[in-house]
Write an enzyme that holds these catalytic residues in place. Structure first.
Site, PDB file in Angstrom:
ATOM      1  N   SER A  39      50.247 -21.359  47.373  1.00 40.79           N
ATOM      2  CA  SER A  39      50.488 -21.533  45.879  1.00 40.79           C
ATOM      3  C   SER A  39      50.713 -20.139  45.228  1.00 40.79           C
ATOM      4  CB  SER A  39      49.053 -22.318  45.329  1.00 40.79           C
ATOM      5  OG  SER A  39      47.891 -21.450  45.844  1.00 40.79           O
ATOM      6  N   HIS A  46      50.441 -28.407  46.569  1.00 40.26           N
ATOM      7  CA  HIS A  46      51.786 -28.071  45.816  1.00 40.26           C
ATOM      8  C   HIS A  46      53.162 -28.540  46.325  1.00 40.26           C
ATOM      9  CE1 HIS A  46      50.247 -25.086  42.856  1.00 40.26           C
ATOM     10  NE2 HIS A  46      49.260 -24.899  43.693  1.00 40.26           N
ATOM     11  N   LYS A  95      48.346 -32.013  40.194  1.00 39.88           N
ATOM     12  CA  LYS A  95      49.314 -30.937  39.950  1.00 39.88           C
ATOM     13  C   LYS A  95      50.797 -31.884  39.749  1.00 39.88           C
ATOM     14  CE  LYS A  95      47.298 -27.225  42.224  1.00 39.88           C
ATOM     15  NZ  LYS A  95      46.640 -27.087  43.733  1.00 39.88           N
TER      16      LYS A  95
END
Ligand code: PLP
Length: 392
Positions: free
Chosen positions: A181, A209, A240
């Site tokens: 990340s 991610h 996310k």
């Protein structure tokens, strides 16, 4: 002298090193533009990759579920807190990701805390990428297994550590972030899989991610590399790209069943609320309906990174929409972030211990919700501040 004086001293030290977290408050919905501390700014901070955090389909699904099912699950999953929405979500996620089964958690963080300790214990060993996320590190510590770090994304280093150590332990686990990340680089999962297979070691990837970002229509890193059925455990998050909240573990049915029996955050902490689960289900619908948002995200990311390079910025080794702008020392990164904010752009400075000493940066998070005009406004601000501070 008071008992807490040392804490104040530590905090003062953070401030003087430019490492103190100044937390800003958002008073608008998540989107390309935010109201931050009362000011309207371009959002380059959120993990809202696809703009789902305020997507009408998710909001409508959450509202409908509230009317039909109320708010809270009112118990842990194993007692009376498993609602039909949780079960449906797990079924849909398993289909979406092309795995035998899936289980959901309160967050990606707790998914890691649950998963690693059910797979390895005191007599075992974990081979862990040196830059793995804090929740992997904490899950590994909780397991009581020996943790042996290998060099970041370095399969040779991984194999060396396995050769030198494996025979001294009962069982082993290899664990890596899918997308890292802070740098936006991707784990070399096919090569890691070859090593895991050669030594018959369980393989786990944390794709927080990559979920909704990598692979066909956002199906994640395993899909991206075509490794279906080969990675034993995929951890992910719905906080996310999915735009909501919650952790996922996807993989072999036997492992998911074992997590329902022994995963401590599953057994001893309640699940996400009704509207959370309903919104996550709607996110799966949106992703299965069309690849349009994922395609837009990548188009935006490619454009922004190319333009930043042309301006003369160092965007590191990113292969994803995460765009680090490398600046070096933490005070410069913080000053850069403040100047951007003044210019109407909200982009966070990251310093130690989130990233190594001397590798402070601004991290730009690109989203499908950005228009070309938004990206151009952002680029203009980076150009102005970069020149003013002598970075470009
Ligand atoms: C963000 C992140 C998590 C935590 O996810 P939450 O759902 O916010 O708890 C875990 N692992 C990685 C690699 C992450 O980037």
């Amino acid at each position: 002298m008071s008992k807490t004086d040392w804490i104040q001293q530590e905090i003062d030290a953070l401030k003087s090193q430019g490492l103190y977290n100044n937390i800003r408050t958002i008073s608008s919905p998540q989107g390309a533009w935010l109201t931050v501390d009362g000011k309207k700014v371009l959002n380059f901070c959120s993990n809202n990759y696809l703009g789902l955090a305020n997507h009408p389909a998710l909001v409508a699904a959450a509202k409908k579920s509230l009317d039909e099912m109320g708010v809270g699950p009112a118990a842990v999953r194993t007692i009376a807190g498993t609602m039909s929405l949780h079960v449906e979500l797990e079924k849909r996620l398993a289909q979406f990701k092309g795995v035998e089964a899936a289980i959901t958690f309160q967050s990606g963080f707790t998914a890691n805390l649950a998963t690693i300790p059910v797979l390895v214990g005191k007599e075992d060993v974990i081979f862990s990428d040196r830059l793995n996320h804090a929740s992997i590190i904490d899950g590994a510590r909780l397991s009581g297994a020996k943790i042996i770090p290998y060099e970041h994304n370095d399969v040779k280093s991984l194999e060396e550590q396995i050769k030198a150590n494996l025979s001294q332990y009962r069982r082993a686990l290899i664990v890596t972030d899918g997308v890292f990340s802070m740098d936006g680089d991707i784990a070399p999962l096919p090569d890691i899989y070859d090593v895991a297979k050669k030594y018959d070691i369980l393989l786990m990837v944390d794709d927080a991610h990559g979920e909704g970002v990598l692979g066909k229509g956002g199906r994640g890193i395993v899909d991206h590399f075509g490794l279906h059925g080969k990675v034993d455990v995929e951890v992910g998050t719905m906080s996310k790209a999915f735009g909501v909240v919650g952790g996922i573990v996807a993989g072999k049915a036997v492992i998911i069943d074992w997590l329902r029996q022994r995963g401590r955050p599953f057994l001893f902490s309640s699940a996400v609320t009704v509207p959370d689960a309903a919104a996550c289900l709607a996110a799966v619908d949106v992703l299965e309906d069309s690849t349009q948002l994922v395609d837009k995200l990548w188009e935006n990311a490619k454009y922004f990174k190319a333009e930043m390079k042309t301006l003369g910025f160092n965007t590191g080794v990113s292969e994803t929409p995460i765009t680090p702008v490398m600046l070096g020392e933490a005070p410069l990164a913080q000053q850069f972030s403040r100047e951007l904010f003044e210019a109407g752009v909200f982009a966070m400075a990251l310093g130690f211990p989130t990233v190594p000493q001397g590798k402070a940066r601004i991290r730009v998070m690109i989203s499908a919700s950005h228009s070309k005009d938004d990206l151009n406004k952002g680029l203009e601000a980076f150009k102005t501040v970069g020149k003013k501070l002598g970075v470009i």
